[in-house]
Design a protein around this motif. Sequence first.
Motif, PDB file in Angstrom:
ATOM      1  N   UNK A  89      41.116 -26.536 -30.307  1.00  0.00           N
ATOM      2  CA  UNK A  89      41.668 -26.024 -29.049  1.00  0.00           C
ATOM      3  C   UNK A  89      40.572 -25.547 -28.110  1.00  0.00           C
ATOM      4  N   UNK A  90      39.519 -24.977 -28.683  1.00  0.00           N
ATOM      5  CA  UNK A  90      38.435 -24.407 -27.865  1.00  0.00           C
ATOM      6  C   UNK A  90      37.094 -24.820 -28.474  1.00  0.00           C
ATOM      7  N   UNK A  91      36.640 -26.043 -28.204  1.00  0.00           N
ATOM      8  CA  UNK A  91      35.418 -26.559 -28.841  1.00  0.00           C
ATOM      9  C   UNK A  91      34.163 -25.766 -28.503  1.00  0.00           C
ATOM     10  N   UNK A  92      34.160 -25.053 -27.382  1.00  0.00           N
ATOM     11  CA  UNK A  92      32.959 -24.312 -26.984  1.00  0.00           C
ATOM     12  C   UNK A  92      32.903 -22.921 -27.586  1.00  0.00           C
ATOM     13  N   UNK A 142      38.845 -16.880 -25.617  1.00  0.00           N
ATOM     14  CA  UNK A 142      39.318 -17.911 -26.543  1.00  0.00           C
ATOM     15  C   UNK A 142      40.841 -17.972 -26.572  1.00  0.00           C
ATOM     16  N   UNK A 143      41.497 -16.844 -26.432  1.00  0.00           N
ATOM     17  CA  UNK A 143      42.961 -16.815 -26.480  1.00  0.00           C
ATOM     18  C   UNK A 143      43.576 -17.623 -25.338  1.00  0.00           C
ATOM     19  N   UNK A 144      42.866 -17.708 -24.233  1.00  0.00           N
ATOM     20  CA  UNK A 144      43.404 -18.479 -23.103  1.00  0.00           C
ATOM     21  C   UNK A 144      43.469 -19.977 -23.401  1.00  0.00           C
ATOM     22  N   UNK A 145      42.782 -20.410 -24.458  1.00  0.00           N
ATOM     23  CA  UNK A 145      42.875 -21.802 -24.903  1.00  0.00           C
ATOM     24  C   UNK A 145      43.970 -21.987 -25.951  1.00  0.00           C
ATOM     25  N   UNK A 146      44.648 -20.910 -26.312  1.00  0.00           N
ATOM     26  CA  UNK A 146      45.692 -20.989 -27.317  1.00  0.00           C
ATOM     27  C   UNK A 146      45.271 -20.537 -28.691  1.00  0.00           C
ATOM     28  N   UNK A 147      44.060 -20.012 -28.838  1.00  0.00           N
ATOM     29  CA  UNK A 147      43.590 -19.533 -30.135  1.00  0.00           C
ATOM     30  C   UNK A 147      44.320 -18.240 -30.479  1.00  0.00           C
TER      31      UNK A 147
END
Length: 417
Positions: A83-86, A66-71
Amino acid sequence: MGRGDGSGRIVSPPGADDSGTGILHVDMDAFYAAVEVLHDPSLRGLPLIIGAPDGRSVVSSASYEARRYGVRAAMPVGQALRLCPTARVVPPDFRRYQAVSSRVMQVFESITPLLEPLSIDEAFLDVRGVRRLWGSPGEIAALIRRRVAEEVGITCSVGVAATKHVAKMASTLSKPDGLLVIPAARTQEFLDPRPVGAMWGVGPKAAEALERRGIRTIRDVRESPDAALDRALGPALGARIRQLARGEDARAVETTRVEKSIGHEETFETDVDDRELLRSELLRLADRVGARLRTGGWEAGGVAIKIRFLDFTTVNRSATLAEASAVGHRIGEIAVGLFEQIERHDPVRLVGVRAERLRPAGGAGLALWDDDADRRRLEDALDGARERFGIGTITRARHVGRGQGRGSAPRPGAPQE
Protein backbone atom coordinates in the motif's frame (compact mmCIF):
# COMPACT_ATOMS: atom_id res chain seq x y z
CA MET A 1 -16.39 9.79 13.09
CA GLY A 2 -12.72 10.59 12.83
CA ARG A 3 -10.70 8.03 10.91
CA GLY A 4 -7.36 6.49 11.73
CA ASP A 5 -5.63 8.66 9.16
CA GLY A 6 -6.85 11.90 10.77
CA SER A 7 -9.53 12.72 8.22
CA GLY A 8 -12.88 13.81 9.63
CA ARG A 9 -11.11 15.49 12.56
CA ILE A 10 -13.25 17.75 14.79
CA VAL A 11 -11.82 20.10 17.45
CA SER A 12 -13.23 22.70 19.82
CA PRO A 13 -12.32 26.40 19.66
CA PRO A 14 -10.43 27.97 22.58
CA GLY A 15 -12.69 28.69 25.53
CA ALA A 16 -15.35 26.17 24.43
CA ASP A 17 -18.22 25.50 26.82
CA ASP A 18 -17.19 22.74 29.23
CA SER A 19 -20.07 22.98 31.70
CA GLY A 20 -20.98 19.73 33.44
CA THR A 21 -17.80 17.96 32.37
CA GLY A 22 -14.93 16.60 34.43
CA ILE A 23 -13.67 13.41 32.74
CA LEU A 24 -10.73 13.56 30.32
CA HIS A 25 -9.57 10.85 27.95
CA VAL A 26 -6.01 11.53 26.77
CA ASP A 27 -4.60 9.51 23.86
CA MET A 28 -1.12 9.86 22.38
CA ASP A 29 -1.05 10.36 18.61
CA ALA A 30 0.48 7.39 16.70
CA PHE A 31 2.49 6.78 19.85
CA TYR A 32 5.06 4.23 18.70
CA ALA A 33 5.82 6.19 15.54
CA ALA A 34 6.00 9.44 17.53
CA VAL A 35 8.53 7.92 19.94
CA GLU A 36 10.67 6.72 17.03
CA VAL A 37 10.67 10.25 15.58
CA LEU A 38 11.60 11.57 19.02
CA HIS A 39 14.53 9.13 19.04
CA ASP A 40 15.53 9.86 15.41
CA PRO A 41 14.29 13.28 14.21
CA SER A 42 15.34 12.46 10.62
CA LEU A 43 12.21 10.27 10.45
CA ARG A 44 9.86 13.24 10.93
CA GLY A 45 7.34 13.61 8.13
CA LEU A 46 8.09 10.20 6.62
CA PRO A 47 5.57 7.36 6.31
CA LEU A 48 6.63 4.97 9.09
CA ILE A 49 5.60 1.38 9.73
CA ILE A 50 6.43 0.03 13.17
CA GLY A 51 7.00 -3.71 12.83
CA ALA A 52 9.57 -6.38 12.08
CA PRO A 53 11.13 -5.82 8.65
CA ASP A 54 10.82 -9.46 7.52
CA GLY A 55 7.35 -8.87 6.06
CA ARG A 56 5.81 -11.77 7.99
CA SER A 57 5.06 -9.75 11.10
CA VAL A 58 2.12 -7.42 11.57
CA VAL A 59 2.06 -3.65 11.88
CA SER A 60 2.19 -2.52 15.51
CA SER A 61 1.55 1.10 14.57
CA ALA A 62 2.03 3.54 11.73
CA SER A 63 2.57 7.25 11.36
CA TYR A 64 -0.27 9.36 10.00
CA GLU A 65 1.70 9.77 6.78
CA ALA A 66 1.50 5.97 6.30
CA ARG A 67 -2.11 5.71 7.48
CA ARG A 68 -3.21 7.97 4.64
CA TYR A 69 -2.20 5.14 2.28
CA GLY A 70 -4.46 2.72 4.15
CA VAL A 71 -1.85 1.23 6.48
CA ARG A 72 -3.42 0.04 9.74
CA ALA A 73 -2.34 -1.70 12.94
CA ALA A 74 -2.52 -5.53 12.82
CA MET A 75 -2.10 -5.50 9.03
CA PRO A 76 0.68 -7.75 7.66
CA VAL A 77 3.81 -5.70 7.05
CA GLY A 78 4.06 -7.08 3.52
CA GLN A 79 0.57 -5.81 2.71
CA ALA A 80 1.37 -2.44 4.31
CA LEU A 81 4.43 -2.05 2.08
CA ARG A 82 2.38 -2.82 -1.01
CA LEU A 83 0.00 0.00 0.00
CA CYS A 84 2.85 2.38 0.83
CA PRO A 85 6.08 1.27 -0.93
CA THR A 86 8.01 4.34 0.25
CA ALA A 87 7.37 3.65 3.93
CA ARG A 88 10.26 3.15 6.32
CA VAL A 89 9.93 0.01 8.45
CA VAL A 90 11.20 0.55 11.98
CA PRO A 91 11.52 -2.40 14.40
CA PRO A 92 9.55 -1.77 17.61
CA ASP A 93 11.44 -0.98 20.80
CA PHE A 94 8.99 -1.54 23.63
CA ARG A 95 11.43 -0.55 26.36
CA ARG A 96 11.77 2.82 24.68
CA TYR A 97 7.98 3.16 24.43
CA GLN A 98 7.55 2.23 28.09
CA ALA A 99 10.11 4.83 29.14
CA VAL A 100 8.32 7.60 27.23
CA SER A 101 4.95 6.39 28.53
CA SER A 102 6.23 6.74 32.10
CA ARG A 103 7.13 10.38 31.44
CA VAL A 104 3.66 11.03 30.02
CA MET A 105 1.96 9.41 33.01
CA GLN A 106 4.07 11.56 35.33
CA VAL A 107 2.59 14.64 33.69
CA PHE A 108 -0.91 13.27 34.31
CA GLU A 109 -0.12 12.40 37.93
CA SER A 110 1.10 15.94 38.55
CA ILE A 111 -2.37 17.18 37.58
CA THR A 112 -4.64 14.77 39.47
CA PRO A 113 -4.29 11.57 41.52
CA LEU A 114 -7.49 10.27 39.90
CA LEU A 115 -5.75 8.65 36.95
CA GLU A 116 -6.69 5.42 35.16
CA PRO A 117 -4.16 4.24 32.56
CA LEU A 118 -5.89 2.18 29.86
CA SER A 119 -2.75 1.20 28.00
CA ILE A 120 0.79 2.39 27.36
CA ASP A 121 -0.48 5.47 25.48
CA GLU A 122 -3.90 6.45 26.87
CA ALA A 123 -5.57 7.23 30.16
CA PHE A 124 -8.66 8.64 31.83
CA LEU A 125 -8.39 11.53 34.29
CA ASP A 126 -11.04 12.79 36.69
CA VAL A 127 -10.28 16.51 37.14
CA ARG A 128 -13.41 17.62 38.99
CA GLY A 129 -11.54 17.91 42.27
CA VAL A 130 -8.62 20.00 40.99
CA ARG A 131 -10.44 22.91 39.37
CA ARG A 132 -9.18 25.38 41.98
CA LEU A 133 -5.62 24.39 41.17
CA TRP A 134 -5.70 24.25 37.40
CA GLY A 135 -8.94 25.74 36.10
CA SER A 136 -11.94 24.27 34.30
CA PRO A 137 -11.80 20.82 32.63
CA GLY A 138 -11.28 22.37 29.20
CA GLU A 139 -8.44 24.52 30.53
CA ILE A 140 -6.86 21.50 32.21
CA ALA A 141 -7.05 19.55 28.94
CA ALA A 142 -5.26 22.38 27.10
CA LEU A 143 -2.63 22.49 29.87
CA ILE A 144 -2.00 18.75 29.57
CA ARG A 145 -1.56 19.01 25.82
CA ARG A 146 0.96 21.84 26.23
CA ARG A 147 2.93 20.05 28.92
CA VAL A 148 3.12 16.74 27.06
CA ALA A 149 4.38 18.59 23.99
CA GLU A 150 6.92 20.69 25.93
CA GLU A 151 8.13 18.16 28.51
CA VAL A 152 7.96 14.92 26.51
CA GLY A 153 8.13 16.11 22.91
CA ILE A 154 5.12 14.31 21.42
CA THR A 155 1.50 15.26 20.80
CA CYS A 156 -1.73 13.95 22.28
CA SER A 157 -5.45 14.33 21.70
CA VAL A 158 -7.95 14.92 24.49
CA GLY A 159 -11.68 14.39 24.85
CA VAL A 160 -13.51 16.25 27.63
CA ALA A 161 -16.99 15.15 28.67
CA ALA A 162 -19.26 14.22 31.56
CA THR A 163 -18.65 10.46 31.15
CA LYS A 164 -15.84 8.12 30.21
CA HIS A 165 -17.64 6.80 27.15
CA VAL A 166 -18.24 10.22 25.61
CA ALA A 167 -14.74 11.46 26.53
CA LYS A 168 -13.17 8.51 24.72
CA MET A 169 -15.30 9.05 21.63
CA ALA A 170 -14.40 12.74 21.66
CA SER A 171 -10.65 12.14 21.83
CA THR A 172 -10.88 9.80 18.83
CA LEU A 173 -12.74 12.43 16.83
CA SER A 174 -10.14 15.08 17.62
CA LYS A 175 -7.09 13.06 16.50
CA PRO A 176 -4.42 13.94 15.73
CA ASP A 177 -3.21 16.69 18.04
CA GLY A 178 -6.66 17.97 18.94
CA LEU A 179 -9.04 18.80 21.77
CA LEU A 180 -12.79 18.24 21.69
CA VAL A 181 -15.07 19.34 24.54
CA ILE A 182 -18.63 17.99 24.85
CA PRO A 183 -20.64 19.93 27.47
CA ALA A 184 -23.03 17.75 29.44
CA ALA A 185 -26.13 19.44 28.04
CA ARG A 186 -25.08 18.60 24.47
CA THR A 187 -24.18 14.94 25.06
CA GLN A 188 -27.16 13.54 23.18
CA GLU A 189 -26.68 15.98 20.33
CA PHE A 190 -23.10 14.76 20.04
CA LEU A 191 -23.96 11.07 20.20
CA ASP A 192 -27.01 10.77 17.95
CA PRO A 193 -25.41 11.14 14.47
CA ARG A 194 -22.36 8.96 15.21
CA PRO A 195 -22.16 5.48 13.65
CA VAL A 196 -22.78 2.54 15.96
CA GLY A 197 -19.21 1.34 15.38
CA ALA A 198 -17.93 4.52 17.05
CA MET A 199 -19.31 3.43 20.42
CA TRP A 200 -16.71 2.24 22.90
CA GLY A 201 -17.23 -1.51 23.24
CA VAL A 202 -19.01 -2.08 19.93
CA GLY A 203 -16.62 -4.10 17.79
CA PRO A 204 -16.84 -4.76 14.04
CA LYS A 205 -18.99 -7.89 14.43
CA ALA A 206 -21.46 -6.20 16.76
CA ALA A 207 -21.63 -3.16 14.47
CA GLU A 208 -22.28 -5.43 11.48
CA ALA A 209 -25.05 -7.26 13.36
CA LEU A 210 -26.73 -3.93 14.14
CA GLU A 211 -26.31 -2.53 10.64
CA ARG A 212 -27.90 -5.64 9.11
CA ARG A 213 -31.02 -4.68 11.05
CA GLY A 214 -30.92 -1.09 9.85
CA ILE A 215 -29.44 0.21 13.12
CA ARG A 216 -26.65 2.41 11.79
CA THR A 217 -26.40 5.41 14.13
CA ILE A 218 -26.53 5.91 17.86
CA ARG A 219 -29.89 7.59 17.39
CA ASP A 220 -31.09 4.37 15.75
CA VAL A 221 -29.90 2.43 18.82
CA ARG A 222 -31.75 4.79 21.13
CA GLU A 223 -34.98 4.55 19.12
CA SER A 224 -34.90 0.79 18.41
CA PRO A 225 -37.12 -1.63 20.36
CA ASP A 226 -35.30 -3.48 23.13
CA ALA A 227 -36.11 -6.79 21.47
CA ALA A 228 -34.30 -5.79 18.27
CA LEU A 229 -31.11 -4.93 20.14
CA ASP A 230 -31.32 -8.10 22.23
CA ARG A 231 -31.69 -10.25 19.12
CA ALA A 232 -28.69 -8.56 17.50
CA LEU A 233 -26.34 -8.45 20.48
CA GLY A 234 -27.81 -10.54 23.28
CA PRO A 235 -29.60 -9.16 26.37
CA ALA A 236 -26.49 -8.12 28.33
CA LEU A 237 -24.72 -6.17 25.57
CA GLY A 238 -28.06 -4.89 24.27
CA ALA A 239 -28.86 -3.35 27.66
CA ARG A 240 -25.38 -1.84 27.92
CA ILE A 241 -25.54 -0.28 24.46
CA ARG A 242 -28.95 1.22 25.18
CA GLN A 243 -27.51 2.99 28.23
CA LEU A 244 -24.50 4.33 26.37
CA ALA A 245 -26.71 5.54 23.50
CA ARG A 246 -28.63 7.65 26.03
CA GLY A 247 -25.39 9.11 27.39
CA GLU A 248 -25.61 7.06 30.58
CA ASP A 249 -22.27 5.78 31.87
CA ALA A 250 -21.78 5.49 35.61
CA ARG A 251 -18.23 4.12 35.41
CA ALA A 252 -15.82 6.03 37.60
CA VAL A 253 -12.14 6.59 36.91
CA GLU A 254 -10.45 3.59 38.56
CA THR A 255 -7.14 4.55 40.13
CA THR A 256 -6.27 0.89 40.77
CA ARG A 257 -6.62 -1.40 37.81
CA VAL A 258 -6.64 -5.16 38.19
CA GLU A 259 -4.89 -7.07 35.42
CA LYS A 260 -7.62 -8.91 33.53
CA SER A 261 -5.54 -11.37 31.52
CA ILE A 262 -2.00 -12.65 30.99
CA GLY A 263 -0.90 -14.16 27.71
CA HIS A 264 1.94 -15.13 25.41
CA GLU A 265 2.00 -15.45 21.63
CA GLU A 266 4.50 -16.86 19.15
CA THR A 267 4.83 -16.10 15.44
CA PHE A 268 6.69 -18.80 13.50
CA GLU A 269 9.44 -18.00 11.00
CA THR A 270 7.88 -20.55 8.63
CA ASP A 271 4.27 -21.74 8.71
CA VAL A 272 3.78 -24.93 10.71
CA ASP A 273 1.43 -27.80 9.87
CA ASP A 274 2.92 -30.33 12.31
CA ARG A 275 0.11 -30.81 14.82
CA GLU A 276 2.42 -32.32 17.43
CA LEU A 277 4.75 -29.33 17.22
CA LEU A 278 1.78 -26.97 17.58
CA ARG A 279 0.56 -28.87 20.65
CA SER A 280 4.04 -28.66 22.16
CA GLU A 281 4.18 -24.93 21.47
CA LEU A 282 0.84 -24.39 23.20
CA LEU A 283 2.09 -26.32 26.23
CA ARG A 284 5.30 -24.26 26.31
CA LEU A 285 3.38 -21.00 26.15
CA ALA A 286 1.03 -22.27 28.85
CA ASP A 287 4.04 -22.89 31.10
CA ARG A 288 5.13 -19.29 30.61
CA VAL A 289 1.62 -18.02 31.33
CA GLY A 290 1.49 -20.10 34.50
CA ALA A 291 4.87 -18.74 35.62
CA ARG A 292 3.67 -15.16 35.16
CA LEU A 293 0.46 -15.92 37.07
CA ARG A 294 2.43 -17.28 40.02
CA THR A 295 4.86 -14.36 39.96
CA GLY A 296 1.95 -11.91 40.05
CA GLY A 297 0.01 -13.81 42.70
CA TRP A 298 -2.92 -14.60 40.37
CA GLU A 299 -5.03 -17.57 39.41
CA ALA A 300 -6.97 -17.91 36.16
CA GLY A 301 -10.66 -18.73 35.94
CA GLY A 302 -10.49 -19.22 32.17
CA VAL A 303 -8.12 -20.10 29.34
CA ALA A 304 -8.17 -18.85 25.74
CA ILE A 305 -6.10 -19.69 22.67
CA LYS A 306 -5.46 -17.82 19.43
CA ILE A 307 -4.54 -19.61 16.19
CA ARG A 308 -3.65 -17.57 13.09
CA PHE A 309 -3.47 -19.51 9.82
CA LEU A 310 -1.45 -18.97 6.64
CA ASP A 311 -4.23 -16.83 5.12
CA PHE A 312 -4.26 -14.62 8.28
CA THR A 313 -7.62 -15.98 9.39
CA THR A 314 -7.57 -15.93 13.19
CA VAL A 315 -9.54 -18.39 15.32
CA ASN A 316 -10.09 -17.83 19.05
CA ARG A 317 -11.37 -20.41 21.50
CA SER A 318 -11.90 -20.14 25.26
CA ALA A 319 -13.01 -22.29 28.18
CA THR A 320 -13.84 -21.82 31.86
CA LEU A 321 -11.82 -23.77 34.43
CA ALA A 322 -13.71 -25.84 36.99
CA GLU A 323 -11.35 -24.38 39.61
CA ALA A 324 -9.10 -21.35 39.18
CA SER A 325 -5.47 -22.33 38.66
CA ALA A 326 -1.97 -20.97 38.10
CA VAL A 327 -0.57 -24.37 37.13
CA GLY A 328 0.93 -24.26 33.63
CA HIS A 329 0.26 -27.97 33.06
CA ARG A 330 -3.44 -27.49 33.75
CA ILE A 331 -3.62 -24.40 31.52
CA GLY A 332 -1.77 -26.32 28.81
CA GLU A 333 -4.21 -29.23 28.95
CA ILE A 334 -7.12 -26.86 28.42
CA ALA A 335 -5.27 -25.01 25.64
CA VAL A 336 -4.52 -28.24 23.75
CA GLY A 337 -8.11 -29.40 24.21
CA LEU A 338 -9.34 -26.15 22.67
CA PHE A 339 -6.88 -26.57 19.81
CA GLU A 340 -8.21 -30.07 19.07
CA GLN A 341 -11.69 -28.58 18.61
CA ILE A 342 -10.49 -26.52 15.63
CA GLU A 343 -11.25 -28.44 12.45
CA ARG A 344 -8.86 -26.58 10.16
CA HIS A 345 -5.53 -28.39 9.64
CA ASP A 346 -3.83 -25.97 7.23
CA PRO A 347 -0.49 -24.30 8.12
CA VAL A 348 -0.34 -22.04 11.18
CA ARG A 349 1.72 -18.84 11.48
CA LEU A 350 0.88 -17.80 15.07
CA VAL A 351 -0.29 -19.46 18.28
CA GLY A 352 -1.17 -17.84 21.58
CA VAL A 353 -2.32 -18.85 25.07
CA ARG A 354 -4.02 -16.47 27.47
CA ALA A 355 -5.19 -16.79 31.08
CA GLU A 356 -8.41 -14.85 31.70
CA ARG A 357 -10.78 -13.88 34.52
CA LEU A 358 -7.90 -13.46 36.97
CA ARG A 359 -8.33 -13.36 40.72
CA PRO A 360 -5.90 -13.28 43.66
CA ALA A 361 -4.28 -16.66 44.31
CA GLY A 362 -5.87 -18.69 47.07
CA GLY A 363 -9.06 -16.68 47.01
CA ALA A 364 -11.25 -19.80 46.90
CA GLY A 365 -9.58 -21.52 49.86
CA LEU A 366 -8.27 -25.08 49.86
CA ALA A 367 -10.19 -27.91 48.22
CA LEU A 368 -10.55 -31.26 49.99
CA TRP A 369 -8.66 -32.92 47.13
CA ASP A 370 -6.05 -31.12 45.04
CA ASP A 371 -5.41 -32.90 41.72
CA ASP A 372 -2.63 -30.41 40.89
CA ALA A 373 -0.67 -30.64 44.15
CA ASP A 374 2.27 -32.56 42.67
CA ARG A 375 2.33 -30.40 39.53
CA ARG A 376 2.20 -27.26 41.63
CA ARG A 377 5.22 -28.38 43.67
CA LEU A 378 7.09 -29.18 40.45
CA GLU A 379 6.32 -25.81 38.91
CA ASP A 380 7.25 -23.99 42.12
CA ALA A 381 10.62 -25.76 41.93
CA LEU A 382 10.98 -24.72 38.27
CA ASP A 383 10.20 -21.13 39.25
CA GLY A 384 13.00 -21.20 41.80
CA ALA A 385 15.45 -22.66 39.29
CA ARG A 386 14.55 -20.10 36.64
CA GLU A 387 14.95 -17.27 39.15
CA ARG A 388 18.39 -18.58 40.03
CA PHE A 389 19.71 -19.59 36.61
CA GLY A 390 17.62 -17.57 34.14
CA ILE A 391 14.41 -18.14 32.18
CA GLY A 392 16.03 -19.73 29.15
CA THR A 393 18.11 -22.30 31.03
CA ILE A 394 15.32 -24.43 32.55
CA THR A 395 12.56 -26.07 30.55
CA ARG A 396 10.53 -29.27 30.44
CA ALA A 397 11.98 -32.21 28.51
CA ARG A 398 8.96 -32.21 26.20
CA HIS A 399 10.07 -28.83 24.78
CA VAL A 400 13.68 -29.80 24.02
CA GLY A 401 14.44 -30.10 20.29
CA ARG A 402 11.10 -28.65 19.19
CA GLY A 403 12.38 -25.28 18.06
CA GLN A 404 12.20 -25.91 14.31
CA GLY A 405 10.16 -23.27 12.58
CA ARG A 406 9.89 -21.16 15.68
CA GLY A 407 10.36 -17.42 15.51
CA SER A 408 12.41 -15.35 17.90
CA ALA A 409 12.48 -16.11 21.63
CA PRO A 410 8.94 -16.26 23.09
CA ARG A 411 7.62 -12.97 24.32
CA PRO A 412 4.33 -11.64 25.63
CA GLY A 413 1.93 -10.64 22.88
CA ALA A 414 3.20 -7.26 21.70
CA PRO A 415 0.71 -4.49 22.38
CA GLN A 416 -0.80 -2.93 19.27
CA GLU A 417 -1.63 0.71 19.09
